[in-house]
Each structure stands twice: as C-alpha cells, then as structure tokens.
Design an enzyme around this catalytic site. Structure first.
Site: not given
Ligand code: ADP
Length: 285
Positions: A52, A96, A119
């Site tokens: 990422k 995460q 997200d």
C-alpha cells in the site's frame, strides 16, 4: 469461453486517473495523505502494508505507517486515532488487521472520523450505504473495485439475479448492498445456507467471498453467468487460486475474474482512489 474480467489492466486505468487527480490537488498545494495503523509484526500484514505504501508513493499520495508494539493498550491507540483525526495532513485512516485480542476493534473503528474512513467500515458510512444515500461517502474497497469491474465491462445489473457467498462486513454485506442499490435482486448467503448450489445455479452474477478453495465448480454456475472470485489461496504447488475453480468454470461462464489479476489489484487501486476522494471531499468542504 468466458470473457476475462481483467482487474490488473483496469487497475492501471484507475491508478492513472488517481495520479491525475493527485496532480490536480498538488497544484492547489494539497497532498492527499493516508495513515495505516498496524499493531505487531504479522508477516502478511507487513507485506500488504508495504504494498500500500509503495502504491501510494507511486501515485503521489503521502503514506504514513503508524506501527505500534503488539502490547499497546486500547486507551493509547484511541489517543493515536484522535491525533490522526485532528491531523490536517491526513485524509484517510485505515486499521490493518489482524489486531491483538486485548484491543476492541469495534471501538477503534467507531473512533475514526467518518470523513477520514479509508475502508468505509465506520457504522455511519455503512448506514449511508444501506440507506442508498447519494453521498458522497466511502465504501469498502473490495466491493468498490468489483462495482468498477462490472461497470467497465458493462455487465447489466438492473433486474439481474445476484448471489453473494459470504456475509462479511468487508465484502459480502457491502457488495450485496451495492448490487441492491444498482437494482439487482440479491441473495446474500452464509455457511448455514441450505441448498447453496441450487441458488448459485440461478445467478446471473455470482460473487464468491467465502474463503474456501474451489468452493465453486462448473456444475454450480449458470451458463453465461458473470463470476467474481474474491478468494485468494496458495496451493501446495505455490500457485495462487481462488474460491472458484477457474479452469473448470471458465468454459461455461460469460465473464469471469482470474486469481490473481482480478479483484485483488482493483482493491488496492480502489483504496488509493478513495483516499483521493476523501481528500477532495474534505478540502472542498
Ligand atoms: P471475506 O473476508 O472474504 O468476506 P471471511 O472469512 O471474513 O471472508 O468470511 C467468510 C464468509 O463466508 C462468512 O460470512 C461465512 O458465513 C461464509 N461462508 C463460509 N463457508 C460458506 C459456505 N460453505 N457457503 C456459504 N457461505 C459460506
């Protein structure tokens, strides 16, 4: 022979768009920023996180890794999230997974500013999605990527019968909501579903996110159906494969995503695009 839904190529298109949008922001002296919260040293998480960061950097997005020791307590992490909420250089925050057991994940996600929710997991944003609000608001990145694939390949959604296997908040539930909002007729299944394969055989669009290697084979798919495989598994021979037996299903499907090179690359491209969305929305007030 199915037409391949080429997520790798489409991700390049999306990333090129994102890069241009970042350049337009940079002209206004704005650099979009994403913060990734990671706790402990899970090797898979380290790889995802590094990928990422690399992608963000390629596109001109500032990426900050907030890496905490495995024993960090809830209160400290809540303070860290509050600091990121108040940091004007950060547009997007993501946590995460996995997190260690002493941490209350729900409380942490609730603490993220919904306007910085990379997200799309914050209950406010999930609620907006289920309410089919016009937005703008972030949505979970894998479903976002799947919708872009379906749009790009002009798969008809209105009136289509869609079956979604798996009901996670990450994939199953939000893709069911997005397809419903696009006027598909959606059946959302889970591990207790009776006669699952009877349902899958009626699907015009089949989204498989159960986390089971080769759950779906040719006999489970309606000829001509669009098959979206969210699974990712490593076989004993080292090759990657999905929840769908690709070689078996490909001859009968109308359209199908490969693994790798289907949904995966679109997920990270969607995360980057969503980071820029959040930057634009927040800065444009
Ligand atoms: P993902 O993150 O890809 O959505 P998860 O592992 O979080 O995957 O969730 C798996 C989901 O798949 C769960 O909702 C579970 O109920 C569902 N599932 C597991 N096995 C089956 C099955 N045999 N048939 C239908 N759904 C299943």
């Amino acid at each position: 022979m199915a037409q391949l839904l080429d997520g790798r190529s489409l991700a390049k298109v999306v990333n090129a768009e994102t890069k241009q949008r970042v350049a337009a922001l940079t002209d206004r002296h704005i650099t979009p920023g994403i913060a990734v919260i990671m706790v402990g040293d899970d090797p898979a998480s380290m790889i995802y996180t590094r990928n990422k960061e690399k992608k963000a950097r390629q596109l001109g997005i500032k990426s900050v890794l907030k890496h905490y020791p495995i024993e960090i307590d809830q209160a400290s992490l809540m303070n860290e999230i509050a600091a990121l909420n108040n940091d004007d250089s950060i547009d997007a925050i993501m946590i995460q997974k996995p997190l260690p057991k002493q941490l209350n994940e729900t409380e942490l996600i609730d603490a993220i500013d919904p306007a910085k929710d990379a997200d799309g997991f914050h209950p406010l944003n999930v609620g907006k999605l289920f309410d089919n609000q016009t937005g703008p608001y972030p949505v979970s990145c894998t479903p976002r990527g799947i919708m872009r694939i379906l749009r790009h390949y002009q798969i008809p959604l209105s009136g289509a019968r869609a079956v979604v296997i798996g009901r996670s908040i990450l994939v199953g539930k939000p893709i069911a909501a997005l397809l419903t909002n696009a006027d598909a007729t959606v059946t959302l299944t889970n591990r207790h579903t009776k006669d699952l394969k009877k349902l899958t055989r009626e699907a015009d669009i089949l989204v498989v996110a159960a986390g089971i290697t080769h759950l779906i084979d040719q006999a489970d798919v309606k000829p001509g159906a669009t098959v979206i495989d969210v699974g990712m598994h490593r076989l004993d021979n080292g090759k990657l494969t999905g929840d769908v037996d690709f070689d078996d299903v490909e001859p009968v499907a109308g359209h199908i995503t490969p693994v790798p090179g289907g949904v995966g690359p679109m997920t990270i491209a969607s995360l980057m695009a969503q980071t820029v969305d959040l930057a634009e929305w927040r800065r444009n007030g």
